[in-house]
Design an enzyme around this catalytic site. Structure first.
Site, PDB file in Angstrom:
ATOM      1  N   ASP A 262       0.830  -1.205   0.000  1.00  0.00           N
ATOM      2  CA  ASP A 262       0.000   0.000   0.000  1.00  0.00           C
ATOM      3  C   ASP A 262       0.871   1.264   0.000  1.00  0.00           C
ATOM      4  O   ASP A 262       2.005   1.247   0.466  1.00  0.00           O
ATOM      5  CB  ASP A 262      -0.893  -0.033   1.251  1.00  0.00           C
ATOM      6  CG  ASP A 262      -2.085   0.885   1.115  1.00  0.00           C
ATOM      7  OD1 ASP A 262      -2.320   1.441   0.022  1.00  0.00           O
ATOM      8  OD2 ASP A 262      -2.800   1.051   2.126  1.00  0.00           O
TER       9      ASP A 262
ATOM     10  N   HIS B 284       2.992   3.391  -8.720  1.00  0.00           N
ATOM     11  CA  HIS B 284       2.787   1.968  -9.050  1.00  0.00           C
ATOM     12  C   HIS B 284       4.009   1.417  -9.786  1.00  0.00           C
ATOM     13  O   HIS B 284       4.387   0.264  -9.603  1.00  0.00           O
ATOM     14  CB  HIS B 284       1.529   1.793  -9.906  1.00  0.00           C
ATOM     15  CG  HIS B 284       0.268   2.137  -9.173  1.00  0.00           C
ATOM     16  ND1 HIS B 284       0.031   1.733  -7.885  1.00  0.00           N
ATOM     17  CD2 HIS B 284      -0.830   2.864  -9.541  1.00  0.00           C
ATOM     18  CE1 HIS B 284      -1.157   2.174  -7.489  1.00  0.00           C
ATOM     19  NE2 HIS B 284      -1.693   2.864  -8.471  1.00  0.00           N
TER      20      HIS B 284
ATOM     21  N   LEU C 110      11.547 -20.301  -4.432  1.00  0.00           N
ATOM     22  CA  LEU C 110      10.505 -19.398  -3.922  1.00  0.00           C
ATOM     23  C   LEU C 110       9.316 -19.308  -4.869  1.00  0.00           C
ATOM     24  O   LEU C 110       9.486 -19.160  -6.079  1.00  0.00           O
ATOM     25  CB  LEU C 110      11.099 -17.986  -3.757  1.00  0.00           C
ATOM     26  CG  LEU C 110      10.095 -16.906  -3.363  1.00  0.00           C
ATOM     27  CD1 LEU C 110       9.976 -16.792  -1.860  1.00  0.00           C
ATOM     28  CD2 LEU C 110      10.445 -15.566  -3.953  1.00  0.00           C
TER      29      LEU C 110
END
Ligand code: FPP
Length: 255
Positions: free
Chosen positions: A35, A52, A146
């Site tokens: 956020d 972004h 991962l």
């Protein structure tokens, strides 16, 4: 206590924080609510979408940091089912990010044995977004390291309702009996199956909310909130969050 010196012995200063971590107590699954991109950009007099873009670049850095300490699953909340309410230009920009991110980063992700996955509904996402993500999933499906899991067009209540509908259908067809429905079975009807529940949730930007994110899966997760906006949450901050996780005593309702 196992040491991370084997990984970081000759690495730069910023990774010193990782050296202090207990290698035997690394969270398996870390979920992140990324956020504050918009506010980060606005503070700098930049358009929200610039935030972004910086946020996207940070996904790569934190992925590598998580991989280096042995996190198994890293879920990044990239777009919620509620984010469609944003201005069209911003939604369009977010939808194009996978087309930039994956072609640029895929070689390094593959070199690091990272697997890409997506948790969310394909329906509603533009074909070009889905193709970029699907190509990355296909290219990394044999990797064993991962799991970098993008929560994309994801919302937890919708996920649970959808799971309950499918479960009810299976019960109607006598594939499942009522007394068989336990936590493990219900989890199989969620989009996150077969991933383990997050051990640690990190939310940036000072907001103290879960925002319809993995409500079932976060039942016993440790929650870590920081005032830093996502683009400024860098590797040392990530290691600090892991360190804080390691100082917590997880009791799962026991003593
Ligand atoms: C929330 O911050 C962030 C988002 C809705 C988007 C997060 C997406 C990325 C970081 C890029 C993901 C990368 C790929 C490859 C898909 P906000 O803009 O709501 O922050 P604000 O509260 O300051 O407005």
């Amino acid at each position: 206590m196992m040491s991370f010196r084997k990984w970081f012995g000759s690495k730069p200063e910023g990774e010193q924080a990782a050296l202090k971590l207990d290698a035997d107590n690394i969270p398996n699954h870390v979920a992140v609510i990324m956020d504050g991109n918009g506010r980060w950009a606005q503070k700098r007099g930049l358009p929200r979408v610039a935030g972004h873009h910086s946020g996207m670049k940070n996904v790569k850095k934190i992925t590598m940091a998580a991989n280096s300490i042995g996190v198994k699953v890293l879920t990044m909340y990239a777009f919620s089912t509620e984010n469609w309410k944003r201005p069209k230009e911003e939604v369009d920009y977010l939808m194009k990010l996978p087309m930039e991110f994956f072609p640029k980063e895929i070689d390094e992700l593959i070199a690091n044995n990272v697997q890409i996955r997506m948790t969310g509904w394909p329906e509603g996402l533009p074909n070009y977004t889905l193709k970029a993500v699907q190509d990355a999933i296909d290219q990394t499906k044999h990797n064993t390291g991962l799991i970098l899991n993008f929560a994309l067009n994801y919302g937890s209540r919708k996920e649970m309702l959808n799971g309950i509908q499918r479960l009810a259908q299976d019960m109607k067809e006598n594939k499942v009996a009522a007394d068989e429905v336990d936590e493990a079975l219900f989890s199989k009807y969620l989009l996150t199956d077969p991933l383990p529940d997050p051990d640690l949730l990190i939310r940036t930007s000072g907001e103290l909310r879960i925002s319809n994110f993995m409500l079932w899966q976060l039942a016993y997760s440790e929650l870590y909130f920081t005032d830093l906006c996502w683009p400024e949450f860098t590797e040392p901050h990530f290691y600090e969050a892991i360190g804080e996780y390691q100082r917590r005593a997880r009791r799962y309702g026991g003593l």
